[in-house]
Write a protein that holds these residues in place. Structure first.
Motif, PDB file in Angstrom:
ATOM      1  N   ASP A  98      24.587 -47.340 -14.185  1.00 19.68           N
ATOM      2  CA  ASP A  98      25.899 -47.671 -14.228  1.00 19.68           C
ATOM      3  C   ASP A  98      26.800 -46.520 -14.170  1.00 19.68           C
ATOM      4  OD1 ASP A  98      28.060 -49.737 -14.510  1.00 19.68           O
ATOM      5  OD2 ASP A  98      28.518 -48.947 -16.350  1.00 19.68           O
ATOM      6  N   TYR A  99      26.563 -45.562 -14.893  1.00 18.23           N
ATOM      7  CA  TYR A  99      27.504 -44.506 -15.184  1.00 18.23           C
ATOM      8  C   TYR A  99      27.586 -43.442 -13.861  1.00 18.23           C
ATOM      9  CZ  TYR A  99      29.536 -40.298 -17.330  1.00 18.23           C
ATOM     10  OH  TYR A  99      30.302 -39.200 -17.735  1.00 18.23           O
ATOM     11  N   TYR A 136      33.408 -32.880 -22.820  1.00 15.62           N
ATOM     12  CA  TYR A 136      32.417 -33.783 -23.123  1.00 15.62           C
ATOM     13  C   TYR A 136      31.524 -34.579 -22.160  1.00 15.62           C
ATOM     14  CZ  TYR A 136      34.516 -32.423 -27.606  1.00 15.62           C
ATOM     15  OH  TYR A 136      35.124 -31.511 -28.589  1.00 15.62           O
ATOM     16  N   PRO A 137      32.156 -35.260 -21.188  1.00 13.14           N
ATOM     17  CA  PRO A 137      31.527 -36.053 -20.272  1.00 13.14           C
ATOM     18  C   PRO A 137      30.375 -35.366 -19.498  1.00 13.14           C
ATOM     19  CG  PRO A 137      33.996 -36.457 -20.123  1.00 13.14           C
ATOM     20  CD  PRO A 137      33.780 -35.213 -20.992  1.00 13.14           C
ATOM     21  N   SER A 158      37.479 -44.980 -16.146  1.00  8.85           N
ATOM     22  CA  SER A 158      36.469 -45.154 -17.202  1.00  8.85           C
ATOM     23  C   SER A 158      36.530 -44.030 -18.116  1.00  8.85           C
ATOM     24  CB  SER A 158      35.129 -45.632 -16.821  1.00  8.85           C
ATOM     25  OG  SER A 158      34.685 -44.501 -16.034  1.00  8.85           O
ATOM     26  N   THR A 159      36.335 -42.600 -17.394  1.00 16.86           N
ATOM     27  CA  THR A 159      36.226 -41.610 -18.354  1.00 16.86           C
ATOM     28  C   THR A 159      37.661 -41.139 -18.843  1.00 16.86           C
ATOM     29  OG1 THR A 159      34.613 -40.533 -16.558  1.00 16.86           O
ATOM     30  CG2 THR A 159      36.113 -38.928 -18.073  1.00 16.86           C
ATOM     31  N   ILE A 187      41.257 -41.054 -23.763  1.00 18.17           N
ATOM     32  CA  ILE A 187      42.533 -41.445 -24.585  1.00 18.17           C
ATOM     33  C   ILE A 187      42.198 -42.084 -25.608  1.00 18.17           C
ATOM     34  CG2 ILE A 187      44.720 -43.194 -24.149  1.00 18.17           C
ATOM     35  CD1 ILE A 187      44.689 -42.556 -21.172  1.00 18.17           C
ATOM     36  N   ILE A 188      41.339 -42.973 -25.763  1.00 19.23           N
ATOM     37  CA  ILE A 188      41.015 -43.700 -26.973  1.00 19.23           C
ATOM     38  C   ILE A 188      40.429 -42.665 -28.035  1.00 19.23           C
ATOM     39  CG2 ILE A 188      39.231 -45.335 -28.108  1.00 19.23           C
ATOM     40  CD1 ILE A 188      39.300 -46.864 -25.333  1.00 19.23           C
TER      41      ILE A 188
END
Length: 862
Positions: A89-90, A295-296, A502-503, A508-509
């Motif tokens: 999925d990613y 981090y991603p 999504s990234t 932001i969260i």
């Protein structure tokens, strides 16, 4: 069945599943190591070797293989399926993710039936792929330079690593700032300084006393033992951010010198304030951008991988092994290429300059305009199959670093741009046929370089003088460049927000929760193997970066409010906010593709619209916009470098801040020395060639956009430019939808990078700077990577680093030995490139009309 035949048969079965990336194990069957556990058989170990891009299990990757084997033994099949489902999925729209691996993951998710019910082989691949995803990296590029384990006992932030870093920051910042004003310029690149750091660290290892000094908590070892790989990388990161020219210092000559704006009030103290403001704003933003681009897992950062490979090569003892017939070590190969590249660079750069600018097609008929316009390397479109024998030109697009699809998109975008340029030119669109086809110069209606002094009275814009003189006209290349640049800003902003939502949403969260739960580590939100390993190190809190951000804003406000900068504070705030808005998608693009998008043009236009008639305000707006942009993307890249190298984040923060402070004082001093002590500094007749090419370009841009203003420059002459912003925003969503539903055919087409190829015109750059880089990228980043992945993983980045470092050292030696006190070599090989129309730079398709001017009717451009 005989054991050897069993292994051979199983390997052939596996090879049939993935024929492109499979390594040749037939000659290695006798060398396969005995199983390390009671359930892993010979065939499984051969497959592990294939996955790890290694011909056998006896080389340096043996530790990594053992690590993966241990993880496989504890991998539950249900957990493995869940890991692969999340990975599918990613990475489903991830261009950098290997297509064959994605296909294999989808086969595994179908169950044993995809393996013809061979449950043993299915179970092996299931555990392998899941273990690679959870405990290593899905990208071969990253696996080639980054290990899945960490040794936290290695020294990092030591006295000697700081000492070495500070020394080379001081040297590099001073030299790079001085040489940035020279033509031709050269720089002490990060690869060069990285090579110099290593012997410096080794020297201190032998000469410093092995003793502990200090008091209480502040005790430290002068010499904690052998110079470590982490110390080398830490010192490299420190010099990466410090040993370079400062953004604002590059703008100082334009504002301060009498030949330009003559702002003598800009003293050493003012340059310190502005330098700290620009540099630290970038640092503050980099902390906020960590969740988008550090981090991603998708943030591969292709541009930092050669640094890691060179770091490992210098600091790691390598065992010899045969790999596709090659037995040479990376260390030996690097220095062979460095010396070969250094010696050879004297040929195209000094002895036979025609090999660098190899516009051989124009030599056939030097006075043929059409031939020069189409094939020329200087003022033409650059359609030439063989354009250079100079690595510095071939490597303009980082052809052995960025993925092949990036180079291909930019190349074909540049081809398209060249075709459009020639259409515009030969149809005389907007009077372009009265100017050279591809130049950054601005012209008046008489076909001469635009004389901005003729529209100024007491340094300010005068409308009557402007009406009496001429509006500014630009070439076909510059027209296409400007329009595409404005279009790509809004297009990239919308397109990347859609594709990477999504990234961006997760970042932001995470930023919000990081501020709310300050004691909770951000690494806990990420489950990739590197982030898990980094949890043992205290993270840099967001509020540290926010403090830097606040300090930089205060310095910026002081600079424009307390000095006669002609720039209101609100203009600075607007420029910064626009930059922040664009920086988020642009940093995501840079981190995944290696394509850097600058917003310096937008900063110039913003200044012109917000403070009409002021060239200074235009420059200050551009300074804040581009300074924040450039510094943020550079610092974030170094944070990713530290992430890959498992360097403690707080050590990196301290080292970067210290290096920046030193850099600002050093570069400010270098500028002050040149302005007050160099005869005719920035004049075209400067005896040391400190002609400040960028200062002249910036002066012209600020006069056109700031003094004359974008309203007059674009509204009357080039109204299409205004619509480019809207067009870019409007076409992004349809292109995203079209690409999404045709992914099978457009997987490797990236519209933002394709547009980035078009904007390579409008100056001295054209297709000739991409052609041979495209060839090299196809060979190394596609053919060798897909056919000989093990060889490519070991040698590719070393080849790139060796050739690039040799060119850098060669440039330094040529300058010191032959150009500092000029020793010219006047012969046909050094003059042929400039002998014809392409080299003259002033040829036009059309001559002036009989009335003596071209363009708008007199009086219609008020």
């Amino acid at each position: 069945m005989d054991e050897k035949k069993f292994v051979q048969t199983t390997v052939e079965e596996v090879s049939a599943l993935d024929p492109v990336s499979t390594l040749d194990y037939n000659e290695k069957i006798d060398d396969i190591t005995v199983s390390v556990s009671n359930w892993i058989s010979h065939d499984r170990e051969a497959v592990i070797a294939r996955i790890l891009e290694s011909d056998d299990m006896d080389d340096l990757a043996n530790e990594d293989a053992d690590f993966i084997i241990d993880k496989m033994e504890t991998m539950d099949p249900a957990e493995a399926i869940e890991i692969l489902r999340e990975a599918e999925d990613y990475h489903s729209n991830d261009i950098n993710f290997p297509a064959l691996t994605l296909e294999k993951i989808r086969n595994l998710l179908e169950g044993p039936k995809a393996y013809d019910d061979n449950e043993s082989l299915y179970d092996l691949d299931l555990r392998l792929e899941a273990s690679m995803m959870k405990f290593y990296s899905p990208y071969p590029e990253v696996r080639s330079v980054c290990r899945p384990t960490d040794d936290p006992s290695l020294p990092v932030e030591t006295f000697r690593s700081y000492l070495v870093g500070i020394i080379w920051v001081a040297v590099g910042a001073f030299v790079n700032q001085l040489m940035s004003y020279r033509r031709p310029s050269f720089t002490l690149s990060s690869q060069v300084i990285q090579i110099l750091i290593y012997p410096s660290g080794k020297f201190l290892q032998y000469v410093l006393p092995k003793r502990q000094i200090g008091v209480g908590r502040f005790k430290f070892h002068l010499n904690p033992g052998p110079w470590s790989q982490k110390e080398q990388l830490f010192a490299t990161i420190v010099t990466n951010v410090g040993a370079q020219e400062a953004v604002f210092m590059s703008y100082m000559p334009t504002m301060r010198l009498s030949m330009f704006y003559n702002q003598t009030w800009m003293t050493y103290g003012f340059s310190i304030i502005m330098g700290l403001s620009c540099q630290f704003f970038g640092y503050g933003m980099s902390g906020c951008l960590r969740r988008y681009a550090v981090y991603p897992v998708k943030a591969v950062w292709p541009t930092v991988l050669p640094v890691l490979q060179l770091n490992r090569t210098l600091c790691t003892v390598e065992q010899k092994k045969t790999l596709n017939g090659w037995t040479i070590t990376k260390y030996k190969l690097f220095f062979i290429l460095l010396w070969a590249s250094l010696i050879y660079f004297f040929v195209p750069d000094y002895l036979f300059e025609g090999l660098s600018t190899f516009n051989w097609m124009t030599w056939i008929a030097p006075n043929n305009k059409n031939l020069a316009f189409v094939t020329g390397s200087l003022i033409g479109a650059g359609f030439n199959p063989i354009v250079t024998f100079d690595w510095s030109v071939i490597n303009y697009s980082s052809c052995l670093v960025v993925p092949f699809y990036v180079t291909a998109n930019r190349f074909f975008g540049c081809v398209m741009g060249g075709i459009v340029l020639l259409i515009l030119y030969y149809t005389n669109y907007k009077y372009t046929a009265y100017m050279p086809p591809n130049t950054s110069s601005v012209f008046d209606r008489f076909g001469e370089s635009y004389n901005t002094s003729r529209v100024l009275v007491n340094g300010r814009f005068d409308l009557d003088s402007y009406i009496a003189y001429s509006p500014p006209y630009v070439s076909a290349g510059q027209l296409m460049y400007q329009a595409t640049a404005y279009l790509i800003y809004t297009f990239a902003f919308v397109y990347i927000f859609i594709t990477e939502w999504s990234t961006i949403k997760e970042a932001i969260i995470g930023f919000y929760q990081g501020l709310r739960y300050r004691k909770k580590s951000t690494y806990e939100r990420y489950t990739d193997p590197i982030s898990v390993l980094m949890r043992q190190y205290p993270e840099v809190p967001d509020w540290w970066y926010l403090i830097l951000l606040a300090i930089s804003i205060v310095f910026g406000i002081i600079a424009v409010a307390c000095y006669p900068a002609e720039t209101p504070v609100w203009v600075v705030i607007v420029a910064i906010l626009v930059t922040i808005a664009l920086l988020i998608p642009f940093i995501v693009l840079y981190s995944t593709t290696g394509y850097f998008m600058s917003i310096n043009n937008l900063g110039t236009i913003l200044g012109g619209y917000m403070v009409p008639g002021s060239g200074l305000a235009c420059i200050f707006t551009r300074t804040f916009a581009y300074g924040v942009d450039e510094r943020s993307e550079t610092v974030v890249g170094d944070l990713k470098l530290a992430h890959y190298g498992k360097i403690p984040p707080r050590a990196v923060f301290r080292g970067q801040v210290l290096a920046t402070i030193i850099m600002i004082f050093i570069t400010s001093g270098a500028v002050e020395m040149l302005i007050t002590g160099s005869e005719d500094f920035c004049s075209w007749t400067n005896p040391s060639k400190f002609v400040c090419t960028f200062a002249h370009t910036l002066y012209a841009d600020s006069l056109l956009m700031g003094v004359i203003g974008p309203h007059r420059t674009f509204d009357q002459l080039y109204p299409t430019f205004k619509w480019a912003f809207l067009i870019g925003a409007c076409i992004s969503a349809p292109i995203y939808v079209a690409r999404k539903y045709s992914m099978r055919y457009t997987r490797y087409f990236h519209p933002v990078i394709f547009l980035g190829g078009i904007i390579r015109y409008g100056s001295t750059y054209n297709l000739s700077y991409y052609t041979e880089g495209f060839y090299a990228s196809f060979i190394f980043m596609y053919y060798l990577r897909t056919r000989y992945l093990a060889w490519w993983s070991k040698y590719n980045y070393i080849i790139s680093s060796g050739l690039t470092a040799g060119v850098a050292f060669g440039g330094i030696l040529i300058f010191l030995a032959l150009q500092y006190h000029p020793k010219t070599l006047d012969w046909w090989g050094n003059s042929i490139s400039d002998a014809g129309i392409d080299g003259a730079g002033d040829a036009t398709l059309k001559g002036l009309p009989e009335i003596g001017y071209f363009g708008l009717e007199p009086g219609s451009w008020s």
